[in-house]
Design a protein around this motif. Structure first.
Motif, PDB file in Angstrom:
ATOM      1  N   LEU A 184      11.270   4.257   7.471  1.00 39.65           N
ATOM      2  CA  LEU A 184      10.401   3.087   7.382  1.00 39.65           C
ATOM      3  C   LEU A 184      11.079   1.859   7.975  1.00 39.65           C
ATOM      4  CD1 LEU A 184       8.935   3.578   3.802  1.00 39.65           C
ATOM      5  CD2 LEU A 184       7.718   3.758   5.973  1.00 39.65           C
ATOM      6  N   LEU A 185      12.371   1.676   7.650  1.00 42.41           N
ATOM      7  CA  LEU A 185      13.096   0.511   8.161  1.00 42.41           C
ATOM      8  C   LEU A 185      13.136   0.522   9.682  1.00 42.41           C
ATOM      9  CD1 LEU A 185      16.205  -0.033   5.863  1.00 42.41           C
ATOM     10  CD2 LEU A 185      13.931  -1.027   5.735  1.00 42.41           C
ATOM     11  N   VAL A 186      13.521   1.660  10.251  1.00 45.47           N
ATOM     12  CA  VAL A 186      13.696   1.700  11.707  1.00 45.47           C
ATOM     13  C   VAL A 186      12.349   1.612  12.408  1.00 45.47           C
ATOM     14  CG1 VAL A 186      14.644   3.049  13.625  1.00 45.47           C
ATOM     15  CG2 VAL A 186      15.794   3.038  11.426  1.00 45.47           C
ATOM     16  N   ASN A 187      11.304   2.041  11.714  1.00 40.88           N
ATOM     17  CA  ASN A 187       9.982   2.011  12.324  1.00 40.88           C
ATOM     18  C   ASN A 187       9.420   0.582  12.395  1.00 40.88           C
ATOM     19  OD1 ASN A 187       8.034   3.774  13.495  1.00 40.88           O
ATOM     20  ND2 ASN A 187       6.658   3.197  11.825  1.00 40.88           N
ATOM     21  N   ASP A 188      10.053  -0.349  11.663  1.00 38.99           N
ATOM     22  CA  ASP A 188       9.582  -1.731  11.625  1.00 38.99           C
ATOM     23  C   ASP A 188       9.528  -2.330  13.036  1.00 38.99           C
ATOM     24  OD1 ASP A 188       9.791  -4.162   9.195  1.00 38.99           O
ATOM     25  OD2 ASP A 188       9.656  -4.683  11.323  1.00 38.99           O
ATOM     26  N   LYS A 189       8.429  -3.031  13.310  1.00 32.64           N
ATOM     27  CA  LYS A 189       8.215  -3.568  14.662  1.00 32.64           C
ATOM     28  C   LYS A 189       9.312  -4.525  15.094  1.00 32.64           C
ATOM     29  CE  LYS A 189       3.171  -3.500  14.976  1.00 32.64           C
ATOM     30  NZ  LYS A 189       2.658  -3.805  13.624  1.00 32.64           N
ATOM     31  N   TYR A 200      -4.299   0.582   9.255  1.00 33.46           N
ATOM     32  CA  TYR A 200      -3.558  -0.615   8.852  1.00 33.46           C
ATOM     33  C   TYR A 200      -4.366  -1.874   9.152  1.00 33.46           C
ATOM     34  CZ  TYR A 200       0.524   2.348   8.329  1.00 33.46           C
ATOM     35  OH  TYR A 200       1.401   3.318   7.935  1.00 33.46           O
ATOM     36  N   GLU A 201      -5.038  -1.861  10.302  1.00 38.97           N
ATOM     37  CA  GLU A 201      -5.846  -3.041  10.665  1.00 38.97           C
ATOM     38  C   GLU A 201      -6.933  -3.268   9.623  1.00 38.97           C
ATOM     39  OE1 GLU A 201      -6.981  -2.051  14.639  1.00 38.97           O
ATOM     40  OE2 GLU A 201      -4.877  -2.152  15.269  1.00 38.97           O
ATOM     41  N   ALA A 202      -7.564  -2.170   9.206  1.00 35.32           N
ATOM     42  CA  ALA A 202      -8.597  -2.282   8.187  1.00 35.32           C
ATOM     43  C   ALA A 202      -8.002  -2.847   6.904  1.00 35.32           C
ATOM     44  CB  ALA A 202      -9.225  -0.916   7.914  1.00 35.32           C
ATOM     45  N   ALA A 203      -6.793  -2.383   6.550  1.00 36.86           N
ATOM     46  CA  ALA A 203      -6.141  -2.864   5.335  1.00 36.86           C
ATOM     47  C   ALA A 203      -5.820  -4.343   5.455  1.00 36.86           C
ATOM     48  CB  ALA A 203      -4.878  -2.055   5.072  1.00 36.86           C
ATOM     49  N   ASP A 204      -5.413  -4.777   6.665  1.00 38.69           N
ATOM     50  CA  ASP A 204      -5.116  -6.197   6.877  1.00 38.69           C
ATOM     51  C   ASP A 204      -6.349  -7.047   6.654  1.00 38.69           C
ATOM     52  OD1 ASP A 204      -2.467  -5.955   7.371  1.00 38.69           O
ATOM     53  OD2 ASP A 204      -2.711  -5.649   9.537  1.00 38.69           O
ATOM     54  N   VAL A 205      -7.479  -6.564   7.175  1.00 39.22           N
ATOM     55  CA  VAL A 205      -8.734  -7.305   7.020  1.00 39.22           C
ATOM     56  C   VAL A 205      -9.062  -7.457   5.544  1.00 39.22           C
ATOM     57  CG1 VAL A 205     -11.215  -7.223   7.432  1.00 39.22           C
ATOM     58  CG2 VAL A 205      -9.620  -6.589   9.252  1.00 39.22           C
ATOM     59  N   ASP A 206      -8.817  -6.374   4.776  1.00 36.03           N
ATOM     60  CA  ASP A 206      -9.118  -6.420   3.344  1.00 36.03           C
ATOM     61  C   ASP A 206      -8.046  -7.153   2.551  1.00 36.03           C
ATOM     62  OD1 ASP A 206     -11.324  -5.038   3.911  1.00 36.03           O
ATOM     63  OD2 ASP A 206     -10.596  -3.085   3.231  1.00 36.03           O
ATOM     64  N   GLY A 207      -7.016  -7.656   3.239  1.00 36.08           N
ATOM     65  CA  GLY A 207      -5.980  -8.420   2.563  1.00 36.08           C
ATOM     66  C   GLY A 207      -5.021  -7.568   1.749  1.00 36.08           C
ATOM     67  N   GLY A 208      -4.775  -6.321   2.184  1.00 36.22           N
ATOM     68  CA  GLY A 208      -3.855  -5.448   1.463  1.00 36.22           C
ATOM     69  C   GLY A 208      -2.417  -5.925   1.606  1.00 36.22           C
ATOM     70  N   THR A 209      -1.628  -5.811   0.532  1.00 35.07           N
ATOM     71  CA  THR A 209      -0.218  -6.178   0.625  1.00 35.07           C
ATOM     72  C   THR A 209       0.541  -5.055   1.312  1.00 35.07           C
ATOM     73  OG1 THR A 209       0.338  -5.132  -1.459  1.00 35.07           O
ATOM     74  CG2 THR A 209      -0.369  -7.421  -1.555  1.00 35.07           C
ATOM     75  N   ARG A 210       1.817  -5.384   1.633  1.00 32.77           N
ATOM     76  CA  ARG A 210       2.598  -4.378   2.347  1.00 32.77           C
ATOM     77  C   ARG A 210       2.814  -3.151   1.478  1.00 32.77           C
ATOM     78  NH1 ARG A 210       8.238  -6.103   4.609  1.00 32.77           N
ATOM     79  NH2 ARG A 210       7.186  -8.108   4.580  1.00 32.77           N
ATOM     80  N   PHE A 211       3.066  -3.402   0.174  1.00 33.32           N
ATOM     81  CA  PHE A 211       3.296  -2.272  -0.716  1.00 33.32           C
ATOM     82  C   PHE A 211       2.038  -1.407  -0.824  1.00 33.32           C
ATOM     83  CE2 PHE A 211       3.133  -0.290  -4.918  1.00 33.32           C
ATOM     84  CZ  PHE A 211       4.267   0.501  -4.833  1.00 33.32           C
ATOM     85  N   GLN A 212       0.877  -2.088  -0.899  1.00 31.03           N
ATOM     86  CA  GLN A 212      -0.368  -1.322  -0.989  1.00 31.03           C
ATOM     87  C   GLN A 212      -0.570  -0.462   0.250  1.00 31.03           C
ATOM     88  OE1 GLN A 212      -2.968  -4.594  -1.787  1.00 31.03           O
ATOM     89  NE2 GLN A 212      -3.339  -3.925  -3.903  1.00 31.03           N
ATOM     90  N   LYS A 213      -0.258  -1.042   1.410  1.00 31.53           N
ATOM     91  CA  LYS A 213      -0.412  -0.263   2.648  1.00 31.53           C
ATOM     92  C   LYS A 213       0.490   0.968   2.619  1.00 31.53           C
ATOM     93  CE  LYS A 213      -0.265  -3.958   5.464  1.00 31.53           C
ATOM     94  NZ  LYS A 213      -0.044  -4.646   6.744  1.00 31.53           N
ATOM     95  N   PHE A 214       1.731   0.772   2.122  1.00 34.11           N
ATOM     96  CA  PHE A 214       2.661   1.894   2.055  1.00 34.11           C
ATOM     97  C   PHE A 214       2.154   2.946   1.066  1.00 34.11           C
ATOM     98  CE2 PHE A 214       6.193   3.776  -0.370  1.00 34.11           C
ATOM     99  CZ  PHE A 214       6.732   4.551   0.632  1.00 34.11           C
ATOM    100  N   ARG A 215       1.733   2.446  -0.101  1.00 30.74           N
ATOM    101  CA  ARG A 215       1.360   3.352  -1.187  1.00 30.74           C
ATOM    102  C   ARG A 215       0.084   4.147  -0.856  1.00 30.74           C
ATOM    103  NH1 ARG A 215      -0.147   6.310  -3.843  1.00 30.74           N
ATOM    104  NH2 ARG A 215      -0.341   6.686  -6.095  1.00 30.74           N
ATOM    105  N   PHE A 216      -0.879   3.483  -0.226  1.00 30.86           N
ATOM    106  CA  PHE A 216      -2.176   4.142  -0.063  1.00 30.86           C
ATOM    107  C   PHE A 216      -2.461   4.667   1.344  1.00 30.86           C
ATOM    108  CE2 PHE A 216      -2.730   1.350  -3.771  1.00 30.86           C
ATOM    109  CZ  PHE A 216      -3.052   2.319  -4.703  1.00 30.86           C
ATOM    110  N   ILE A 217      -1.684   4.229   2.319  1.00 34.75           N
ATOM    111  CA  ILE A 217      -1.914   4.765   3.671  1.00 34.75           C
ATOM    112  C   ILE A 217      -0.725   5.599   4.136  1.00 34.75           C
ATOM    113  CG2 ILE A 217      -2.392   4.209   6.075  1.00 34.75           C
ATOM    114  CD1 ILE A 217      -3.623   1.590   5.116  1.00 34.75           C
TER     115      ILE A 217
END
Lengths: 282, 432
Positions: B223-228, B319-336
């Protein structure tokens, strides 16, 4: 607000790099330590230094020139087994995988389940029987016997892997070739094999490296020092007098690890894509 | 009898039944009745040579399998056992050819009844090649698999039901089948019971802790290395994969030296700075800690590389959809991210657990399973498989080693079962 976000991001990135740096040290330390050991003069571990004052290549020279060293023989043995194993396993597994991927036959379904189950059982479980079997056919303490065991043992895992890859090659290709009058073997040879090169390279590489890394099977099968493979030879080398031989062991180990690691790093992405597509698509 | 009645219900004069019966009694005869002479003679010759070549061998083998010999010194129980298993395999092939012969006679007769002419010799060979092709392909691999993997496993299983140990071994003594006695001893006799319980517990702890640690570390790093925002991704990845690229036996022996209390660098160069000396090899607890740390070092790169590969396949629009819905980073990790990568790699992760369960190399090469523990036949860091190795090659307690092997096999089957289910689920989903 924007500034704040930027600072936060910077701190995060710094922490990521810091963590990675710690990992780098943890990874590099044992490896560099071994390199340093191998250029320490003398064979006594207790007086070795991490940064030797007068580094030397005497241990490398010793491995190749000293009459007391069997290193070259071990290297030759390992290469022999490795080549035989790589070539043999590619032939055996690609034939099996071709049948499982493209044909219907009795026992196909259970055969696949059998592979999946058998790949989890380590060879050690049947060691006693293997030893007795090899003795009865006179192949104990021989490189041929060792190779035979490697060849048989690798089938379940690799056949599964290659079959998975073959499945991703469109069936329309062989149908078309069949229309043109190509036989079973011709399709196999001119369509399947060329298209499956990446996974076959992985299988070849894996089975080439296995004899360099395996220590257990040679320990049970091979008894005379001139038949040893590298892993077994080096282990016995330090087994008796750990602290006395370690500098020489380091030199010997580096000469195995460097070529293997290089080839591995070059080819590992094929391996990963092979594993994720092959092993899971069944 | 019932079979005869059933046969009688058919018209015995029907050619298909005559051909079948002829081939049942004499392989090849039915084919000759069908006027397929070449095939008939060939099958007959195969049958006769099979019987001539193997009859005695199989006869003794099967007898040996049941009795394990009757005269000490003259009969070697272990060789008889092996011969018995090989006989079963040979017999299996013989029966397969026999069944083929009967079915083939019947099919040819049916074709003749339907008025189809016998194919020419060339055509017949062609058909045989076509239909037999997959079998020819798997035959070499299959035979190797039987002799190198299946037969030895079967042999090991059978040893668990004998009394084969260093005091009772051929050729001096005969072995006997003793049923489940070894398993009963394993849980009832004090010395076995204690050792078994200790080793089994440590094996489970080892498998769970070491494997989970290497997966968590691998995931975290991926996850760390994958960071943009991270640069030099290729270099970083190459370095992180290094421990996987170096042959494991080399790294383990190096660690064994590093952890050595007298000359190892960890005590001498690092911990001494803090005035500490840890008995890495002589204290069971610290030896276990060292083993788990080493395995994490050895094992995380594979998981890292695996996750790195899968991470790139997570659809960006999620991820884009999650951003639109205002998902936090942890939520994106946990659910996507997490569901996606775990789903795609579950079978391989299960394999990691199975591999560590059987990780003989690290236990044996690091410290040979030592330190020794008072009053038990296994060392303090022995896991089941290294204990089996010691029982087999050091103390020749073959029967107990085999019994423990069977228990290990059962545990592995649980892993395998989950693997089947995950793989099946993956296939049904079929979207990756």
């Amino acid at each position: 607000m924007a500034m704040n976000k930027k600072t936060k991001s910077r701190i995060e990135v710094t922490f990521i790099y810091l963590f990675l740096a710690v990992m780098f040290v943890l990874i590099a330390y044992p490896l560099l330590w071994t390199v340093m050991m191998s250029i320490n003069p003398g064979t006594n571990m207790l007086v070795t230094k991490l940064l030797p004052e007068n580094p030397t290549l005497e241990h490398y020279k010793w491995l190749f020139t000293d009459p007391g060293s069997d290193y070259v023989i071990w290297y030759k043995n390992s290469l022999l087994v490795a080549f035989a194993n790589a070539i043999g396993s590619v032939i055996l597994t690609s034939l099996v995988a071709y049948a499982f991927s493209r044909y219907k036959f009795i026992g196909k379904k259970y055969g696949l389940y059998m592979f999946l189950l058998l790949q989890m059982f380590p060879a050690l479980m049947g060691m006693v029987a293997l030893y007795i079997l090899l003795s009865t056919i006179g192949l104990i303490d021989s490189l041929a016997g060792l190779t035979l065991i490697y060849l048989g043992g690798q089938i379940p895992f690799n056949a599964w892997l290659v079959k998975g890859y073959f499945d991703t090659i469109p069936k329309e290709l062989d149908e078309a070739a069949k229309m043109d009058g190509a036989g079973h073997l011709k399709i196999f040879w001119t369509i399947m094999l060329p298209l499956a090169k990446p996974i076959l390279a992985v299988v070849a590489l894996f089975n080439f490296m296995a004899p360099f890394m395996d220590f257990l099977l040679p320990r049970i099968v091979l008894t005379s020092p001139e038949k040893y493979t590298l892993a077994l030879g080096l282990f016995n080398f330090i087994n008796d007098q750990f602290s006395n031989n370690f500098t020489r062991f380091s030199a010997g180990a580096i000469l195995i690890a460097v070529p293997i690691a290089l080839v591995f790093l070059l080819l590992q992405r094929y391996l990963i894509s092979g594993l994720t597509s092959g092993a899971t698509k069944g | 009898m019932a079979k005869d009645d059933k046969k009688a219900a058919f018209d015995i004069k029907q050619p298909r039944n005559i051909a079948t019966l002829l081939s049942v009694f004499v392989p090849g005869l039915g084919q000759m009745f069908n006027r397929r002479f070449f095939k008939g003679i060939l099958l007959f010759v195969i049958a006769v040579s099979f019987l001539m070549a193997f009859w005695d061998y199989i006869d003794i083998g099967i007898w040996g399998l049941f009795t394990l010999g009757t005269i000490p010194r003259e009969h070697h129980s272990i060789q008889l056992l092996i011969q018995g298993f090989i006989s079963v395999v040979v017999l299996f092939f013989g029966i397969a050819i026999y069944i083929f012969n009967v079915k083939d006679a019947r099919n040819d007769a049916i074709a003749r009844e339907a008025g189809r002419p016998n194919p020419t010799f060339f055509k017949a060979m062609q058909d045989f090649y076509d239909r037999g092709f997959p079998y020819f392909m798997i035959l070499p691999g299959f035979i190797m698999l039987i002799f190198v993997v299946v037969l030895p496993l079967a042999f090991m299983v059978s040893l668990a039901f004998t009394n084969y140990n260093q005091y009772n071994s051929p050729p001096r003594k005969l072995l006997d089948w003793v049923g489940f006695e070894n398993f009963v001893n394993l849980v009832n006799v004090d010395i076995w019971q204690d050792t078994f319980l200790n080793v089994f517990t440590w094996t489970i702890v080892w498998t769970v802790v070491a494997t989970t640690l290497q997966i968590v570390l691998g995931l975290f790093l991926a996850l760390l290395v994958n960071d943009k925002r991270i640069k030099f991704k290729r270099t970083i990845r190459t370095v992180l994969i290094l421990p996987w690229a170096v042959p494991a036996f080399v790294s383990i022996l190096i660690f064994s030296a590093l952890f050595n209390p007298t000359f190892g660098a960890i005590n001498r160069d690092i911990l001494s700075q803090f005035g500490m000396m840890i008995p890495w090899l002589s204290d069971p607890f610290w030896a276990k800690v060292a083993l788990i740390m080493i395995q994490t070092w050895l094992g995380f790169p594979f998981v890292f590389a695996l996750f790195t590969g899968v991470l790139q396949s997570v659809p960006a629009d999620m991820y884009e959809a999650a951003d639109v819905d205002g998902g936090t980073r942890f939520q994106k990790f946990r659910f996507i991210t997490l569901p996606h990568i775990l789903f795609a790699t579950a079978p391989l992760l299960i394999m990691q657990y199975a591999q560590n369960f059987n990780n003989f190399n690290i236990i044996y090469l690091f410290n040979e399973g030592n330190p020794a523990v008072r009053g038990q036949s296994a060392g303090g860091t022995d896991i089941l498989i290294s204990w089996v190795y010691k029982l087999t090659f050091e103390t020749n307690n073959y029967n107990m080693a085999a019994a423990i092997t069977i228990i290990m096999g059962l545990v592995i089957s649980i892993f395998a079962f989950y693997q089947f289910r995950k793989t099946a689920a993956f296939k049904e989903e079929g979207r990756y």
